[in-house]
Design a protein around this motif. Structure first.
Motif, PDB file in Angstrom:
ATOM      1  N   THR A   6       0.835  -1.192   0.000  1.00 52.07           N
ATOM      2  CA  THR A   6       0.000   0.000   0.000  1.00 52.07           C
ATOM      3  C   THR A   6       0.871   1.244   0.000  1.00 52.07           C
ATOM      4  O   THR A   6       2.084   1.173   0.244  1.00 52.07           O
ATOM      5  CB  THR A   6      -0.910   0.039   1.244  1.00 52.07           C
ATOM      6  N   PHE A   7       0.249   2.378  -0.242  1.00 55.42           N
ATOM      7  CA  PHE A   7       0.972   3.643  -0.225  1.00 55.42           C
ATOM      8  C   PHE A   7       1.631   3.871   1.135  1.00 55.42           C
ATOM      9  O   PHE A   7       2.787   4.301   1.215  1.00 55.42           O
ATOM     10  CB  PHE A   7       0.006   4.786  -0.546  1.00 55.42           C
ATOM     11  N   GLU A   8       0.923   3.546   2.214  1.00 52.21           N
ATOM     12  CA  GLU A   8       1.473   3.766   3.544  1.00 52.21           C
ATOM     13  C   GLU A   8       2.664   2.854   3.832  1.00 52.21           C
ATOM     14  O   GLU A   8       3.533   3.191   4.657  1.00 52.21           O
ATOM     15  CB  GLU A   8       0.387   3.568   4.599  1.00 52.21           C
ATOM     16  N   ASP A   9       2.724   1.723   3.149  1.00 51.67           N
ATOM     17  CA  ASP A   9       3.867   0.820   3.344  1.00 51.67           C
ATOM     18  C   ASP A   9       5.180   1.449   2.892  1.00 51.67           C
ATOM     19  O   ASP A   9       6.263   1.002   3.290  1.00 51.67           O
ATOM     20  CB  ASP A   9       3.651  -0.487   2.569  1.00 51.67           C
ATOM     21  N   LEU A  10       5.083   2.491   2.072  1.00 48.97           N
ATOM     22  CA  LEU A  10       6.293   3.172   1.624  1.00 48.97           C
ATOM     23  C   LEU A  10       7.037   3.828   2.790  1.00 48.97           C
ATOM     24  O   LEU A  10       8.210   4.171   2.667  1.00 48.97           O
ATOM     25  CB  LEU A  10       5.947   4.232   0.569  1.00 48.97           C
ATOM     26  N   LYS A  11       6.363   3.965   3.936  1.00 48.86           N
ATOM     27  CA  LYS A  11       7.017   4.541   5.115  1.00 48.86           C
ATOM     28  C   LYS A  11       8.142   3.647   5.637  1.00 48.86           C
ATOM     29  O   LYS A  11       8.969   4.088   6.428  1.00 48.86           O
ATOM     30  CB  LYS A  11       5.983   4.791   6.218  1.00 48.86           C
ATOM     31  N   ASN A  12       8.162   2.388   5.173  1.00 45.80           N
ATOM     32  CA  ASN A  12       9.191   1.456   5.614  1.00 45.80           C
ATOM     33  C   ASN A  12      10.451   1.512   4.748  1.00 45.80           C
ATOM     34  O   ASN A  12      11.409   0.772   5.006  1.00 45.80           O
ATOM     35  CB  ASN A  12       8.632   0.028   5.597  1.00 45.80           C
ATOM     36  N   LEU A  13      10.441   2.362   3.741  1.00 45.08           N
ATOM     37  CA  LEU A  13      11.556   2.416   2.795  1.00 45.08           C
ATOM     38  C   LEU A  13      12.271   3.762   2.865  1.00 45.08           C
ATOM     39  O   LEU A  13      11.693   4.771   3.295  1.00 45.08           O
ATOM     40  CB  LEU A  13      11.044   2.204   1.365  1.00 45.08           C
ATOM     41  N   LYS A  14      13.520   3.778   2.430  1.00 48.35           N
ATOM     42  CA  LYS A  14      14.185   5.048   2.120  1.00 48.35           C
ATOM     43  C   LYS A  14      13.617   5.524   0.794  1.00 48.35           C
ATOM     44  O   LYS A  14      13.481   4.744  -0.152  1.00 48.35           O
ATOM     45  CB  LYS A  14      15.698   4.866   2.003  1.00 48.35           C
ATOM     46  N   LEU A  15      13.264   6.808   0.704  1.00 48.31           N
ATOM     47  CA  LEU A  15      12.621   7.330  -0.498  1.00 48.31           C
ATOM     48  C   LEU A  15      13.485   8.391  -1.168  1.00 48.31           C
ATOM     49  O   LEU A  15      13.883   9.371  -0.525  1.00 48.31           O
ATOM     50  CB  LEU A  15      11.253   7.925  -0.150  1.00 48.31           C
ATOM     51  N   LEU A  16      13.774   8.182  -2.420  1.00 47.75           N
ATOM     52  CA  LEU A  16      14.532   9.145  -3.208  1.00 47.75           C
ATOM     53  C   LEU A  16      13.556  10.165  -3.797  1.00 47.75           C
ATOM     54  O   LEU A  16      12.765   9.844  -4.685  1.00 47.75           O
ATOM     55  CB  LEU A  16      15.294   8.427  -4.324  1.00 47.75           C
ATOM     56  N   VAL A  17      13.621  11.383  -3.282  1.00 46.46           N
ATOM     57  CA  VAL A  17      12.701  12.451  -3.678  1.00 46.46           C
ATOM     58  C   VAL A  17      13.502  13.719  -3.916  1.00 46.46           C
ATOM     59  O   VAL A  17      14.325  14.112  -3.081  1.00 46.46           O
ATOM     60  CB  VAL A  17      11.624  12.697  -2.591  1.00 46.46           C
ATOM     61  N   GLY A  18      13.265  14.370  -5.044  1.00 40.86           N
ATOM     62  CA  GLY A  18      13.974  15.599  -5.379  1.00 40.86           C
ATOM     63  C   GLY A  18      13.554  16.769  -4.504  1.00 40.86           C
ATOM     64  O   GLY A  18      12.566  16.706  -3.767  1.00 40.86           O
ATOM     65  N   ASP A  19      14.306  17.860  -4.610  1.00 37.85           N
ATOM     66  CA  ASP A  19      14.046  19.026  -3.759  1.00 37.85           C
ATOM     67  C   ASP A  19      12.652  19.613  -3.996  1.00 37.85           C
ATOM     68  O   ASP A  19      11.963  19.979  -3.039  1.00 37.85           O
ATOM     69  CB  ASP A  19      15.113  20.095  -3.997  1.00 37.85           C
ATOM     70  N   ASN A  20      12.242  19.718  -5.251  1.00 33.87           N
ATOM     71  CA  ASN A  20      10.915  20.272  -5.534  1.00 33.87           C
ATOM     72  C   ASN A  20       9.828  19.397  -4.920  1.00 33.87           C
ATOM     73  O   ASN A  20       8.859  19.905  -4.344  1.00 33.87           O
ATOM     74  CB  ASN A  20      10.701  20.412  -7.038  1.00 33.87           C
ATOM     75  N   GLY A  21       9.981  18.095  -5.069  1.00 28.34           N
ATOM     76  CA  GLY A  21       9.010  17.183  -4.489  1.00 28.34           C
ATOM     77  C   GLY A  21       9.006  17.239  -2.964  1.00 28.34           C
ATOM     78  O   GLY A  21       7.947  17.157  -2.326  1.00 28.34           O
ATOM     79  N   TYR A  22      10.175  17.379  -2.388  1.00 27.34           N
ATOM     80  CA  TYR A  22      10.269  17.445  -0.930  1.00 27.34           C
ATOM     81  C   TYR A  22       9.551  18.682  -0.393  1.00 27.34           C
ATOM     82  O   TYR A  22       8.930  18.636   0.681  1.00 27.34           O
ATOM     83  CB  TYR A  22      11.734  17.471  -0.493  1.00 27.34           C
ATOM     84  N   GLN A  23       9.619  19.775  -1.127  1.00 32.71           N
ATOM     85  CA  GLN A  23       9.000  21.018  -0.682  1.00 32.71           C
ATOM     86  C   GLN A  23       7.504  21.074  -0.966  1.00 32.71           C
ATOM     87  O   GLN A  23       6.821  21.983  -0.495  1.00 32.71           O
ATOM     88  CB  GLN A  23       9.701  22.204  -1.347  1.00 32.71           C
ATOM     89  N   SER A  24       6.984  20.105  -1.715  1.00 35.75           N
ATOM     90  CA  SER A  24       5.567  20.134  -2.068  1.00 35.75           C
ATOM     91  C   SER A  24       4.867  18.857  -1.620  1.00 35.75           C
ATOM     92  O   SER A  24       4.397  18.776  -0.485  1.00 35.75           O
ATOM     93  CB  SER A  24       5.412  20.350  -3.581  1.00 35.75           C
TER      94      SER A  24
END
Length: 330
Positions: A121-139
């Motif tokens: 599920t989407f919430e299961d992603l909390k168990n992973l390290k997530l590669l997210v760019g700066d723009n995505g991190y800020q939004s």
């Protein structure tokens, strides 16, 4: 046959009264290199839909070193392809009279990907390290923290290189529904599990058409022509003969290939990116106050935008919601 008949009828209606008129030159700047996600605009150029209502449209591709939105603000181009409504909210905050007049995508195609079996599920992603760019991190990542309890610590910067994701099956990665999953399948030899942020509640419109408020006030017929032409272009691109449009896309971006285009179109259709929600009854490109306010409230709750920003100044529904082509889609 019905689709072709509708196309011919639309062009005929748009042409009425303009056959002898001189075409008006306008420029539409996209926000990235030419790709399938721009297909409807290229379609309207390729099949003469814009010309039918009096516009000679030039598409100016964006890219990593190109800021077409700045050109819009400077009056160098007439229309711009916005990313999501957060950009429009920020324009209001900064006192810049940029207005979204249509939204070609009802869902933003932003996704997070995981290795097979690592997140059901989407919430299961909390168990992973997530590669997210700066723009995505800020939004959207701030929304994920506020809405779902993701943590800042589990995020690592995304450098648009899939190698760290491919090397570690306990890592997730951001992407665009219509491109990165295909890249991972080809380079990694497996089909990633894909989680669409829109389906998890990130309710922004995307691939908007932006123009300046003075343009709307002084040239409403031109804006209507460009919006209607773009809507028709998207309908024909998804359901008609899009070969000529794809040739234009590949000419503007030699790295784009037919197999990538085919994959992207299949995802735009299967996931309801262009046609879902209100667009199923009100037509491609539709925006509603309810949806815009819902997203605005989420961004306020996530601390991304100030609550005193007047979100209503960021868009207008004057040019959309006419149900173009929906009788055939449904």
């Amino acid at each position: 046959m019905m689709k072709l008949t509708w196309t011919a009828l639309t062009v005929s209606l748009l042409t009425a009264g303009t056959a002898q008129a001189e075409l008006t030159d306008v420029t539409f700047g996209t926000n990235w290199l030419a790709q399938t996600e721009h297909g409807g605009f290229y379609q309207a150029v390729a099949d003469g839909t814009y010309e039918a209502c009096g516009l000679n449209v030039s598409i100016l591709p964006g890219g990593p070193q190109v800021n077409n939105r700045a050109l819009l603000l400077a009056g160098k181009i007439d229309y711009h392809m916005g990313g999501d409504m957060l950009q429009a909210f920020n324009a209001v905050k900064e006192g810049v009279p940029v207005v979204a007049v249509a939204a070609m995508f009802q869902k933003i195609p932003q996704v997070l990907m995981a290795h097979p079996g690592k997140a059901e599920t989407f919430e299961d992603l909390k168990n992973l390290k997530l590669l997210v760019g700066d723009n995505g991190y800020q939004s959207y990542y701030q929304w994920m923290i506020a809405q779902y309890g993701f943590s800042a610590d589990q995020r690592a910067p995304y450098t648009f290189n899939p190698a760290p994701f491919l090397a570690d099956d306990n890592t997730g990665m951001q992407g665009y529904l219509s491109s990165e999953p295909y890249l991972i399948e080809k380079e990694g030899g497996f089909v990633p599990d894909v989680f669409l942020l829109a389906d998890a509640g990130y309710s922004t419109y995307a691939t908007t058409i932006e123009t300046m408020a003075p343009t709307i006030a002084s040239k409403p017929d031109q804006v209507a022509c460009f919006v209607d032409g773009s809507i028709t272009g998207w309908y024909n691109y998804l359901f008609g003969d899009n070969a000529a449009a794809n040739e234009l896309i590949m000419a503007d971006n030699p790295e784009m290939t037919q197999d990538k285009i085919d994959f992207a179109i299949s995802k735009l259709l299967s996931e309801g990116i262009v046609i879902s929600g209100d667009a199923e009854t009100m037509g491609i490109g539709v925006m509603t106050d309810e949806t815009v306010k819902d997203f605005f409230d989420k961004m306020v709750s996530a601390g991304v935008i100030d609550e005193d920003v007047n979100y209503a100044d960021s868009f207008t529904t004057e040019f959309v919601g006419k149900g173009l082509g929906m009788d055939l889609v449904n």
